[in-house]
Each structure stands twice: as C-alpha cells, then as structure tokens.
Write a protein that holds these residues in place. Structure first.
Motif, PDB file in Angstrom:
ATOM      1  N   HIS A   1      63.032  16.341  -4.814  1.00  0.00           N
ATOM      2  CA  HIS A   1      63.035  15.696  -5.782  1.00  0.00           C
ATOM      3  C   HIS A   1      64.556  15.502  -6.339  1.00  0.00           C
ATOM      4  O   HIS A   1      64.856  15.369  -7.597  1.00  0.00           O
ATOM      5  CB  HIS A   1      62.092  15.972  -7.090  1.00  0.00           C
TER       6      HIS A   1
ATOM      7  N   GLU B   1      53.595   8.277  -8.127  1.00  0.00           N
ATOM      8  CA  GLU B   1      53.521   7.015  -8.893  1.00  0.00           C
ATOM      9  C   GLU B   1      54.365   5.918  -8.121  1.00  0.00           C
ATOM     10  O   GLU B   1      53.525   4.784  -7.814  1.00  0.00           O
ATOM     11  CB  GLU B   1      53.924   7.120 -10.469  1.00  0.00           C
ATOM     12  N   ASN B   2      55.469   6.108  -7.660  1.00  0.00           N
ATOM     13  CA  ASN B   2      56.093   5.179  -6.902  1.00  0.00           C
ATOM     14  C   ASN B   2      55.469   4.939  -5.592  1.00  0.00           C
ATOM     15  O   ASN B   2      55.547   3.686  -4.975  1.00  0.00           O
ATOM     16  CB  ASN B   2      57.627   5.648  -6.534  1.00  0.00           C
TER      17      ASN B   2
ATOM     18  N   ASP C   1      55.508  13.879 -10.123  1.00  0.00           N
ATOM     19  CA  ASP C   1      54.565  12.840 -10.419  1.00  0.00           C
ATOM     20  C   ASP C   1      55.114  11.329 -10.266  1.00  0.00           C
ATOM     21  O   ASP C   1      54.431  10.423  -9.959  1.00  0.00           O
ATOM     22  CB  ASP C   1      54.250  12.778 -12.123  1.00  0.00           C
ATOM     23  N   THR C   2      56.385  11.162 -10.708  1.00  0.00           N
ATOM     24  CA  THR C   2      57.118   9.994 -10.591  1.00  0.00           C
ATOM     25  C   THR C   2      57.111   9.450  -8.993  1.00  0.00           C
ATOM     26  O   THR C   2      56.954   8.406  -8.797  1.00  0.00           O
ATOM     27  CB  THR C   2      58.527  10.195 -11.076  1.00  0.00           C
ATOM     28  N   ASP C   3      57.455  10.331  -8.252  1.00  0.00           N
ATOM     29  CA  ASP C   3      57.525  10.296  -6.739  1.00  0.00           C
ATOM     30  C   ASP C   3      56.149   9.739  -6.227  1.00  0.00           C
ATOM     31  O   ASP C   3      55.852   8.581  -5.521  1.00  0.00           O
ATOM     32  CB  ASP C   3      57.865  11.570  -5.912  1.00  0.00           C
TER      33      ASP C   3
ATOM     34  N   ALA D   1      59.245  14.862 -11.777  1.00  0.00           N
ATOM     35  CA  ALA D   1      59.711  14.341 -10.569  1.00  0.00           C
ATOM     36  C   ALA D   1      58.948  14.143  -9.627  1.00  0.00           C
ATOM     37  O   ALA D   1      58.594  13.012  -8.974  1.00  0.00           O
ATOM     38  CB  ALA D   1      60.898  15.047 -10.183  1.00  0.00           C
TER      39      ALA D   1
END
Length: 307
Positions: free
Chosen positions: A29, A114-115, A110-112, A108
């Motif tokens: 990440h 979500e992306n 979670d963001t990945d 990070a």
C-alpha cells in the motif's frame, strides 16, 4: 478440461491477482513495509497481544523467518515485548508507533478494496465477493464458528440451486440432464402450490454463503401429508450439521402447519442423506428399482408420522 488446463488457469489467475492487489510493489500500500512485515503488524494489531508462535501458525511462517521479522519490527519501534527467554516466546504488542502504522495500513487496504469495487455495478460486486468467498471455502473449508441461518431464497437463488444440484449430481453420481430437467419441474411445482401456509423453502446461509437448501409442500392427493423435497448441501459445507438442521426445520414446520405425516423419495446411493433421514426418525416404507437420469437406481420411499 484436463488437470493441466486447470493448473495453467490457476497460475494465470495468481499472476493476475498479484498484479491487481499490488504484491509486486516494493512496499504494501505504498508504505515502506514489505508484505510479510505488514501481515505481522496486522495480526498483532487485530489480536492486541500475541506470541511469535501464534503468529507462525496464523501466517504459516517458519520460526526463523518470524524471528527475523520480530527483531526488525522491534528495531523499527513498532513492536514491544515482555522480557523472556527469547523473542519467539515473548508476548508481543504494538507500540504507539506500531498502532499508527496498523491504522494507516488498514485504511490503505480499505481504500484499495474500494477502488476495485467502486467501478463495478451491483451484480459485478456480488459476483466478485461471492467468488472470493467460494474460493476461501473450497481451499480452506468454511470458517469455524460461522453463523448458520435458514432463510427464504433471494432473487436469483432458485436458478442457482437448480444449476448447482444438476452439476453436483452429474459429477458425484453421473446423472445426466434428465435430472436437471426434473428438478426444474419440481421447483416449478413448489412455486405453483397455492397455499403459502402449507409450503416453505429454506436456503442454508452459512456465514453469507449459500450452503444448501430444502423445501416442503403438500403431497399430491393428500393435503394432510407433507412432501420433503430437494435436500441439498454444498460439498464444501458438509459435515457441519447443515443437512440435519434443514430436515429438522421441515419437521418443525410440518408439525406447526398441521400435517400428520411427511414423505420423501430418495435413492439408496445417496447414503449421507439417508443417514440424516434415519436420524430424524424417518422409516423406509417401500423400494423400487428404476432406470432414470442415465443410471440404474434403487428408489426409496421414506415416511415420518407426526401424530
């Protein structure tokens, strides 16, 4: 497909997914921490405190590798340990700096995720998450302690039940498409049964996965007799008592609906199902040999008196 084709497909997927989730990047990440370091931080943060031995088991790492990781993360100021004979037996916990790294890596991650999910429509997300859960269940078995829920089917699940059972009995018993067409008609008969108070269909939901199903409806020409039909448990979820729970629910429902008897038809080659019926109190009342679904079979009729 041959086993060689399956191996090639698995290796291709591994290469694809490794690239998609960034495992080839220098740090997880976009952090300064390698995958193994990030996993150790995550496991300790999730557990609050643990030992190196427990981490070895959870992450399938050898003790030498774990010892090196613990020393490195301790030197970086991320881990603290109680005094002991050596670091492999010490109780490990994150320092305040380690807690910050743990939170940052979680955010990070979670963001990945979500992306990856955001560009997908709802059906795509369902397909992706279901496939991921299925891979985990097949390779590692169902998560221990998962919650079993018996619920009505959702939109799309009746078709899924027909497709899975048609394929399952073909692979396990060698039955042909005749069986798939038969169960399609059987599910249609359930839908056509007029009185909703005398019929019910349950899906076995284990930790969010469709693990099996069963239904009951009035027997032909006898409104006081219930007919149990289509008991089915996914191979990955067998041995968890799901089949017995489904049959018990049919018995409970049938009593409450005022039925005096339950009948069912099965084949003697389906030994696990017959053991469940015996355990629930059903008795074998009749047998007949027949040729169906491309196979020579011995059909069995079982019954359970409720009064």
């Amino acid at each position: 497909m041959t086993i060689s084709d399956d191996i090639a497909a698995m290796r291709a997927f591994n290469r694809f997914y490794t690239r998609i989730i960034g495992l080839l990047e220098e740090g997880m990440h976009h952090s300064p921490y390698a995958l193994s370091e990030a996993r150790v931080v995550h496991e300790i943060g999730k557990r609050n405190a643990t030992t190196a031995s427990e981490l070895c088991e959870a992450l399938a790492m050898d003790r030498g590798q774990m010892s090196r990781l613990v020393w490195r993360l301790s030197d970086l100021g991320l881990l603290a340990s109680l005094p002991g004979a050596d670091k492999r037996s010490n109780t490990l916990a994150l320092t305040p700096q380690g807690d910050t790294v743990y939170s940052d890596l979680n955010a990070a991650s979670d963001t990945d995720a979500e992306n990856l999910l955001t560009p997908l429509d709802p059906l795509g997300r369902i397909d992706l998450v279901t496939a991921m859960r299925r891979i985990e269940a097949i390779l590692a078995g169902p998560a221990p302690g998962g919650t079993l829920t018996l619920r009505p089917p959702r939109i799309g699940e009746i078709g899924q039940l027909i497709a899975r059972q048609g394929l399952l009995y073909h692979l396990e018993q060698g039955w042909n498409r005749e069986f798939e067409l038969l169960i399609t008609r059987i599910y249609a008969e359930f839908d056509a049964a007029p009185d909703p108070a005398t019929k019910a269909l349950w899906v076995a939901d284990y930790a969010g996965e469709l693990a099996g199903s069963i239904f009951v409806l009035p027997a032909p020409d006898d409104e006081r007799t219930a007919q149990l039909r289509m008991l089915y448990v996914e191979p990955a979820f067998r041995g968890l008592g799901i089949g017995r729970a489904l049959v018990d629910e049919v018995v409970r429902f049938s009593r409450a609906a005022g039925y005096r008897r339950i009948i069912l038809w099965t084949q003697d080659c389906l030994a696990p199902a017959r053991r469940i019926y015996l355990g629930a109190g059903f008795e074998l009342i009749e047998e007949e040999k027949h040729h169906s679904f491309g196979a020579d079979l011995n059909g069995q009729y079982w019954a359970l008196d409720l009064q």
